[in-house]
Structure formats: structure tokens, C-alpha cells
Motif scaffolding. Structure first.
Motif, PDB file in Angstrom:
ATOM      1  N   PHE A  16       0.802  -1.219   0.000  1.00  0.00           N
ATOM      2  CA  PHE A  16       0.000   0.000   0.000  1.00  0.00           C
ATOM      3  C   PHE A  16       0.837   1.273   0.000  1.00  0.00           C
ATOM      4  CE2 PHE A  16      -4.084   2.077   0.662  1.00  0.00           C
ATOM      5  CZ  PHE A  16      -4.951   1.135   0.164  1.00  0.00           C
ATOM      6  N   HIS A  17       2.153   1.133   0.029  1.00  0.00           N
ATOM      7  CA  HIS A  17       2.972   2.352   0.107  1.00  0.00           C
ATOM      8  C   HIS A  17       4.307   2.167  -0.598  1.00  0.00           C
ATOM      9  CE1 HIS A  17       4.060   6.087   2.654  1.00  0.00           C
ATOM     10  NE2 HIS A  17       4.995   5.923   1.729  1.00  0.00           N
ATOM     11  N   THR A  18       4.351   2.533  -1.863  1.00  0.00           N
ATOM     12  CA  THR A  18       5.626   2.532  -2.581  1.00  0.00           C
ATOM     13  C   THR A  18       5.738   3.856  -3.339  1.00  0.00           C
ATOM     14  OG1 THR A  18       4.949   1.729  -4.774  1.00  0.00           O
ATOM     15  CG2 THR A  18       5.286   0.070  -3.079  1.00  0.00           C
ATOM     16  N   HIS A  19       6.932   4.097  -3.868  1.00  0.00           N
ATOM     17  CA  HIS A  19       7.144   5.254  -4.738  1.00  0.00           C
ATOM     18  C   HIS A  19       7.816   4.760  -6.005  1.00  0.00           C
ATOM     19  CE1 HIS A  19       6.103   7.889  -1.375  1.00  0.00           C
ATOM     20  NE2 HIS A  19       6.834   7.079  -0.627  1.00  0.00           N
ATOM     21  N   ASP A 256      -0.686   2.389   7.724  1.00  0.00           N
ATOM     22  CA  ASP A 256       0.194   1.517   6.936  1.00  0.00           C
ATOM     23  C   ASP A 256       1.486   1.264   7.691  1.00  0.00           C
ATOM     24  OD1 ASP A 256       2.522   2.943   5.952  1.00  0.00           O
ATOM     25  OD2 ASP A 256       1.338   3.841   4.334  1.00  0.00           O
ATOM     26  N   THR A 257       2.090   0.102   7.386  1.00  0.00           N
ATOM     27  CA  THR A 257       3.228  -0.360   8.192  1.00  0.00           C
ATOM     28  C   THR A 257       4.572   0.142   7.666  1.00  0.00           C
ATOM     29  OG1 THR A 257       3.567  -2.372   6.877  1.00  0.00           O
ATOM     30  CG2 THR A 257       1.983  -2.504   8.706  1.00  0.00           C
ATOM     31  N   SER A 258       4.564   0.971   6.610  1.00  0.00           N
ATOM     32  CA  SER A 258       5.843   1.376   6.022  1.00  0.00           C
ATOM     33  C   SER A 258       6.668   2.199   7.002  1.00  0.00           C
ATOM     34  CB  SER A 258       5.597   2.183   4.742  1.00  0.00           C
ATOM     35  OG  SER A 258       4.943   3.388   5.043  1.00  0.00           O
ATOM     36  N   ALA A 259       7.978   1.965   6.977  1.00  0.00           N
ATOM     37  CA  ALA A 259       8.933   2.669   7.842  1.00  0.00           C
ATOM     38  C   ALA A 259       8.602   2.527   9.324  1.00  0.00           C
ATOM     39  CB  ALA A 259       9.042   4.141   7.456  1.00  0.00           C
ATOM     40  N   THR A 260       7.992   1.387   9.695  1.00  0.00           N
ATOM     41  CA  THR A 260       7.752   1.113  11.114  1.00  0.00           C
ATOM     42  C   THR A 260       8.545  -0.129  11.506  1.00  0.00           C
ATOM     43  OG1 THR A 260       5.885  -0.402  10.762  1.00  0.00           O
ATOM     44  CG2 THR A 260       5.364   1.948  10.878  1.00  0.00           C
ATOM     45  N   GLU A 275      -7.646  -5.431  11.731  1.00  0.00           N
ATOM     46  CA  GLU A 275      -8.417  -5.019  10.541  1.00  0.00           C
ATOM     47  C   GLU A 275      -7.946  -3.705   9.930  1.00  0.00           C
ATOM     48  OE1 GLU A 275     -10.689  -7.258   9.907  1.00  0.00           O
ATOM     49  OE2 GLU A 275     -10.641  -8.282  11.854  1.00  0.00           O
ATOM     50  N   LYS A 276      -7.211  -2.908  10.698  1.00  0.00           N
ATOM     51  CA  LYS A 276      -6.882  -1.557  10.265  1.00  0.00           C
ATOM     52  C   LYS A 276      -5.470  -1.425   9.705  1.00  0.00           C
ATOM     53  CE  LYS A 276     -10.526   0.911  11.473  1.00  0.00           C
ATOM     54  NZ  LYS A 276     -10.329   2.149  12.195  1.00  0.00           N
ATOM     55  N   LEU A 277      -4.745  -2.552   9.624  1.00  0.00           N
ATOM     56  CA  LEU A 277      -3.336  -2.459   9.226  1.00  0.00           C
ATOM     57  C   LEU A 277      -3.123  -2.861   7.771  1.00  0.00           C
ATOM     58  CD1 LEU A 277      -1.541  -3.932  12.362  1.00  0.00           C
ATOM     59  CD2 LEU A 277      -2.031  -1.565  11.784  1.00  0.00           C
ATOM     60  N   LEU A 278      -2.351  -2.045   7.062  1.00  0.00           N
ATOM     61  CA  LEU A 278      -2.056  -2.291   5.653  1.00  0.00           C
ATOM     62  C   LEU A 278      -0.544  -2.396   5.486  1.00  0.00           C
ATOM     63  CD1 LEU A 278      -4.260   0.674   4.436  1.00  0.00           C
ATOM     64  CD2 LEU A 278      -4.927  -1.736   4.285  1.00  0.00           C
ATOM     65  N   PHE A 279      -0.111  -3.448   4.814  1.00  0.00           N
ATOM     66  CA  PHE A 279       1.327  -3.579   4.578  1.00  0.00           C
ATOM     67  C   PHE A 279       1.819  -2.492   3.612  1.00  0.00           C
ATOM     68  CE2 PHE A 279       4.555  -5.049   1.556  1.00  0.00           C
ATOM     69  CZ  PHE A 279       5.635  -5.092   2.422  1.00  0.00           C
ATOM     70  N   GLY A 280       2.949  -1.894   3.943  1.00  0.00           N
ATOM     71  CA  GLY A 280       3.591  -0.931   3.054  1.00  0.00           C
ATOM     72  C   GLY A 280       5.103  -1.054   3.190  1.00  0.00           C
ATOM     73  N   SER A 281       5.816  -0.983   2.083  1.00  0.00           N
ATOM     74  CA  SER A 281       7.279  -1.148   2.142  1.00  0.00           C
ATOM     75  C   SER A 281       8.024   0.183   2.100  1.00  0.00           C
ATOM     76  CB  SER A 281       7.751  -2.003   0.968  1.00  0.00           C
ATOM     77  OG  SER A 281       7.557  -1.302  -0.258  1.00  0.00           O
ATOM     78  N   ASP A 282       7.390   1.217   1.557  1.00  0.00           N
ATOM     79  CA  ASP A 282       8.055   2.494   1.304  1.00  0.00           C
ATOM     80  C   ASP A 282       9.214   2.359   0.318  1.00  0.00           C
ATOM     81  OD1 ASP A 282       7.978   5.218   1.456  1.00  0.00           O
ATOM     82  OD2 ASP A 282       8.782   5.384   3.472  1.00  0.00           O
TER      83      ASP A 282
END
Ligand SMILES: [Zn+2]
Length: 327
Positions: A16-19, A256-260, A275-282
Motif C-alpha cells: 500500500f505504500h511505494t514510490h 500503513d506499516t511502512s517505515a515502522t 483489521e486496520k493495518l495495511l502492509f507498506g514497504s516504502d
């Protein structure tokens, strides 16, 4: 879930979180899409949201003067963490140089919304575009741009750090109204940011508590608090508690879990539930880690298998369906 990342018959992870790796692609949107999809293939990621990065040099220079840098650093003169951070240490010695250097960073990492939309279209359905808009040209102009991108983007991101504005500022209201009425997901950077944005004076607008009334007033707006308010080199977990309170109390706020860290994720599970967590890699920005490493951190963790499935794709799938996107 026995299969590992990279196995084509295996995972359907949604990032859910890339650039876009635009710099590496020499500024070419199609090449950046190709590189991002290759990274996704190596990580077992089937779908990724690529988020535009736009910051205005004018807004930056207005808020980050050498004097502002000096004053923001004052409290950290004897802080070993700040002293051992190359960028912050250099900024102590040369605030003018730090301002110039960051201006250059803003230019280098720019990934305009139109290019991200172009990359998404070239990706064969693997990438979804999230726009971003600096408030420099006025919020009305921003909304017009989003309108021109209609049907090509699934969301819009606010950078309270780069844009030096809290997300509940009245000036942003037309943008929030537009996102809500068009079913665009609102992604908001929360927590600090690398470089000078590590300093509380420059990242305070990214406190998730400013999203509380946004979420209350815009009940149909889906909000993702990126990084769970946690990222900070000087004060790890800086606004995590505020982010968890927000996601717990407001039904339309996700994290989102990016940079955590995995520890942050566990804290979120305990306070907010799975239910509220979305994987993100950044990707490609977080600590030089690959997307695959980010997936594996969740996949190979001690979290229950059902929780992993929810974080890695189920929650993202239902959220995207809610936003009218069929993953
Ligand atoms: Zn990011």
C-alpha cells in the motif's frame, strides 16, 4: 501460508505504500514502472500503490531558513543521536548549506502525479497511482489537477512535513471535500521524515492528532495514516500513540506499516486490532531495504497466520473495493 515470496503461485500481497524509482529510471515513467514491477515480482507482491512526491521549493524556503534551522537544532546541541546523525550534525555547522542541500533533495525526489499515473497505466494493472499536490499553487489548482487525473488515480497524498501545513487546516478543506466526494483514498504522511524533517520543529504538523477532526467531519473519506506516526530517528515511535488512538476511535482511519518496526505493528495489533493495518514497504526509500525484505519481516514474524493475511492483502483488498477499485 507455506509458500515464500517470489513464488508465482503463492502470495498476492498488496503493497500500500511505494514510490516510483524515478531517479534510477532516468526520469522515465515507463522504465520506473518496469523497475517497480520487477521489484514486486521478486517480493511476491501482486499489486502496489505508487505515491507521487511533490514539494514546493517556495514553500520550503519560506519555512526552512538558516535561522529556522539553527533554532530547530538548538535543543539538540548535546544530543548524541543528533550529533551522530550526519545530516543533522552538518546542519549544525552549516545551516545555509543544509537549506541548499535539502532544496536539491526536493528536486531530485520529485515524482509528479501525472508521471505516476503514466507509470500505473504502463504497468499492466500492477500499479495503482496515488497523486500528491503541493499547496504552493493554491488548493483550488490542486483540485483542478486531480479532476484532470480523474479515473487514473485511486488516492491523493498529503505531506504535512514537506508542505508545512497540518491536515486539518481550513485551507485544505476543498481538497478533502473533493477526495471524499470522488471516493479517493486520502493518504497522509504521519511521523517525522529523513533529513531536517527529523527535527520536531519541522515534523510537528505530521502529528496524526490533526487527523482526528478531519476523520470526524469527513465520515465517507477513507484515510490512511502512513507510517503509523512512528518514523523518527531522534525519537523512534514519535507519534505512534496518537496514531493508534486515532485508528481505534475512527472507523475510517487505517494505518500503513511502512517505515515502522515489527514492535510498532504488534503495538497496533494490541490497541487497534488486525483489521486496520495495511502492509507498506516504502520502496525505494526505506533504509535501503528491498521490498522483499519488508514482506519477509511480516511473513516470517511470529504473528498469527490469519493476522499476516489480513495485513498483507485482505485489508487492502477490501479497502480498495470500498474505493471502487477491483484488485
Ligand atoms: Zn513514502
Amino acid at each position: 501460508m507455506k509458500r515464500g515470496p517470489g513464488d508465482p503461485g503463492g502470495l498476492r500481497v498488496i503493497d500500500f505504500h511505494t514510490h516510483l524509482p524515478l531517479t534510477r529510471a532516468g526520469g522515465d515513467a515507463r522504465e520506473a514502472a518496469r523497475l517497480l514491477v520487477r521489484e514486486m515480482d521478486g517480493a511476491g507482491v501482486s499489486l502496489a500503490l505508487a505515491i507521487a512526491i511533490e514539494a514546493s521549493p517556495g514553500v520550503f524556503l519560506k519555512h526552512v531558513t538558516p535561522a529556522a534551522v539553527r533554532s530547530a537544532l538548538e535543543a539538540f546541541t548535546y544530543d548524541w543521536r543528533a550529533l551522530s546523525h550526519p545530516t543533522l550534525y552538518r546542519a549544525m555547522l552549516d545551516p545555509e548549506g543544509a537549506v541548499k542541500g535539502h532544496l536539491e533533495l526536493i528536486r531530485r525526489h520529485r515524482a509528479p502525479s501525472e508521471l505516476v499515473a503514466e507509470a500505473a497505466e504502463a504497468s499492466g494493472g500492477r500499479i495503482l497511482a496515488v497523486a500528491s499536490c503541493s499547496r504552493a499553487g493554491g488548493v483550488e489548482a490542486c483540485v483542478e489537477r486531480l479532476e484532470r487525473l480523474r479515473g487514473r488515480i485511486v488516492g491523493v497524498k498529503l505531506y504535512p512535513t514537506l508542505d508545512f501545513i497540518r491536515p486539518n487546516h481550513p485551507e485544505l478543506e476543498p481538497l478533502l471535500d473533493y477526495a471524499e466526494s470522488e471516493g479517493l483514498i486520502l493518504v497522509v504522511h504521519t511521523g517525522c521524515d529523513p533529513g531536517l524533517w527529523e527535527l520536531p520543529a519541522f515534523c510537528a504538523y505530521a502529528n496524526p492528532r490533526y487527523l482526528e477532526d478531519v476523520a470526524r467531519r469527513h465520515r465517507d473519506l477513507l484515510i490512511v495514516a502512513a507510517h503509523m506516526g512512528s518514523y523518527s530517528y531522534l525519537m523512534p515511535g514519535v507519534y505512534l500513540a496518537e496514531a493508534l488512538r486515532l485508528a481505534r476511535s475512527r472507523g475510517n482511519v487505517y494505518l500503513d506499516t511502512s517505515a515502522t518496526t515489527l514492535q510498532d505493528v504488534k503495538a497496533a495489533l494490541a490497541r487497534v486490532g488486525p483489521e486496520k493495518l495495511l502492509f507498506g514497504s516504502d520502496y525505494p526509500y526505506y533504509a535501503n531495504a528491498s521490498m522483499r525484505q519488508a514482506v519477509e519481516e511480516i511473513l516470517h514474524s511470529s504473528l498469527p497466520e490469519r493476522v499476516k493475511e489480513k495485513i498483507l492483502w485482505e485489508n487492502a483488498e477490501s479497502l480498495l473495493r470500498w474505493a471502487g477499485v477491483r484488485p
